[in-house]
Write a protein that holds these residues in place. Sequence first.
Motif, PDB file in Angstrom:
ATOM      1  N   GLN A   1      30.419  37.918  46.092  1.00  0.00           N
ATOM      2  CA  GLN A   1      30.907  37.002  45.064  1.00  0.00           C
ATOM      3  C   GLN A   1      29.947  35.833  44.889  1.00  0.00           C
ATOM      4  OE1 GLN A   1      34.894  35.859  45.964  1.00  0.00           O
ATOM      5  NE2 GLN A   1      35.628  37.965  46.079  1.00  0.00           N
TER       6      GLN A   1
ATOM      7  N   SER B   1      34.291  36.257  37.245  1.00  0.00           N
ATOM      8  CA  SER B   1      33.050  35.761  37.855  1.00  0.00           C
ATOM      9  C   SER B   1      32.066  35.236  36.830  1.00  0.00           C
ATOM     10  CB  SER B   1      32.376  36.875  38.664  1.00  0.00           C
ATOM     11  OG  SER B   1      31.769  37.841  37.814  1.00  0.00           O
TER      12      SER B   1
ATOM     13  N   HIS C   1      26.883  36.939  42.925  1.00  0.00           N
ATOM     14  CA  HIS C   1      27.144  37.117  41.494  1.00  0.00           C
ATOM     15  C   HIS C   1      27.237  35.773  40.782  1.00  0.00           C
ATOM     16  CE1 HIS C   1      28.987  41.308  42.402  1.00  0.00           C
ATOM     17  NE2 HIS C   1      27.675  41.309  42.406  1.00  0.00           N
ATOM     18  N   VAL C   2      27.930  34.805  41.418  1.00  0.00           N
ATOM     19  CA  VAL C   2      28.050  33.491  40.805  1.00  0.00           C
ATOM     20  C   VAL C   2      26.683  32.817  40.716  1.00  0.00           C
ATOM     21  CG1 VAL C   2      29.021  31.192  41.115  1.00  0.00           C
ATOM     22  CG2 VAL C   2      30.447  33.198  41.500  1.00  0.00           C
TER      23      VAL C   2
END
Length: 612
Positions: free
Chosen positions: A414, A594, A417-418
């Motif tokens: 995560q 996201s 991706h951010v």
Amino acid sequence: MRRRTPRSEHRTAAHRARDRRWYLGALFADAIGNGLWTPSALIFFTRAQGMSLGATGAALTLGGVIGLLSIPLSGTLIDRWGALPLIQLSNLLRGAVFLAYPLISSVWQLTALAAVLSACERLFWTANTPALERVVGKGDLLPLLGTQNMLRTVGWMAGAGLAALVSGALLQHPDRLHLIAWLNGATFLTAALLTSGVRLPDRTTDPSDPRQTFATAEPAWRSILTNRPFVTLCLTQLAFALMADSLAVMLPLVALDVLHGPPWLPAAALIASSVSLLLVQRPSLRYYARQGSPLRPLRLACVVFSVAFMLLAPAHRLTSALAVPLVLTAAVAGACANALFAPVMTLLANETAPEQRKGHYSAIFQLAWGTAAVLAPAVGTFLLTAGNTVLWLTLGGLSGATAALTSLIPPWQQRRHVHMAKQAQPCRIVIAGISGAGKTSLAAALSRRLGIRHIEMDALYYGPHWSRSAEFTNDVAQVTASEAWVCDAQYHWIVGDLLAARTHLFVWLDLPRHTVMHRVIRRSFSRVLFRRRLWHGNTETWHTLLFSPRHPVRWAWTQYGTRRAETAAYFARHPEVPVVRLRTASQARRWLRSMLPTNPRPEGTDGQPTSS
């Protein structure tokens, strides 16, 4: 003008599938070899080679420790020469060691060969995950790690069964036990032959990834040891592996000496554990996919381990009649915990590593596995001397500490991706998938979230009365010339490589067939019943729903496999464009969340070309 892709490049997806089969075949052969040798090793050296049990155990232990010390060198070699060549070298050397075992006659020779074998084992496992990632790509790594676990379990069981048959037939003729070593050597040479058929793509690096900059700016080992999240990850892995190995090592001993169970109980526990792993591995991966975060699966693994340990803690006070259900339950719980933590931890370690340092990072991670394998017998036997309750309560405390330790692990997927979204938010996005997958809904939601234009491709393709626009390609070229947009189909069989040349990101809604059919049937019946008007006044009718072979419902069913293969081949022809593959509706929702919201900036009417 974008050049046409040569026909030879169209087979990239097929090549990847072929490489996957060859590599998994090599893993299976490797697993058969391990299963063949593990239960036969002591029998071979004591019966066929005439060595004492104590000398054999000391030599194998010393060789294993020497091999453990070779792990850092393995990481350096992998980053210098690549993962696959060293996997091939590992298989060749292991095959040679087993072919040489029948020739040894002294303890120092056994120690030397055991050290080489152990070093090759560590080299193989250090190189394995980087090689797997190169074979299938990052997006498919976790399912392949689960498949690897299952395949190795089946191979190990097959090898152990073969060992039982061969050993039983040859025990009356010790000199013929050499056949076990020769068979084992043949399995590793077969694995080397299979991996020689794998062709991996060249390694690529992303200069914008801060992990790459950090890796090249610092010496390799210093960059790893100062990477606190990764060190925490490795300590967590050490704790998980120590719990798993301690349970595997001590459970047979407790079953016989503490619970006074029947002689066949350790073998039954091993079979129950292996079968359970085969049954729960894929569901555990689906659970991880639904959660989207590693924390819950890892903490659930700690809970399952705790259940097994707490069941065994009062074992010395129970009657022998409870030995069988108690031991089998603990074995099954250990397998379920292993299925939960092992692939996820391996994936997290691989995701943490920069491309140029995959070998170094994998080496430190494998050091945690190897250290646990060395410590588990010593720690387990030491604690058992203090009492059965002390052993299992200590391991239960370790599971609680491990659960607390998992909270210090950043959810790397995560966060990555951010971070990528912050660095370069894609503003030209193509969403692909079969009819009814939800492309338009996802595109509309993404359009609202990012404040970019939604190009509804069907509105451009169909005219009044479902006529097909002769200017479709020109209209697509015009609307996609703008700065930012998201379109809900690729229509590559008409516009060719036009969208691939302009997009920043492909999003593939690769949902299961049952999900697609549920969506497309519900959508079509709603349109027919309520006479909903679509583009240019078009409506769906009962006649087309029931009789048209190109109606979305029938099309989604009959063309599911064909379109899926075509989409995969299309993406493979354009490796320069990143692909986000979403396999479930929950994955699609998490990916949408996201994406960082931006200020709206409308650019014309959805699905209609703007004037230039």
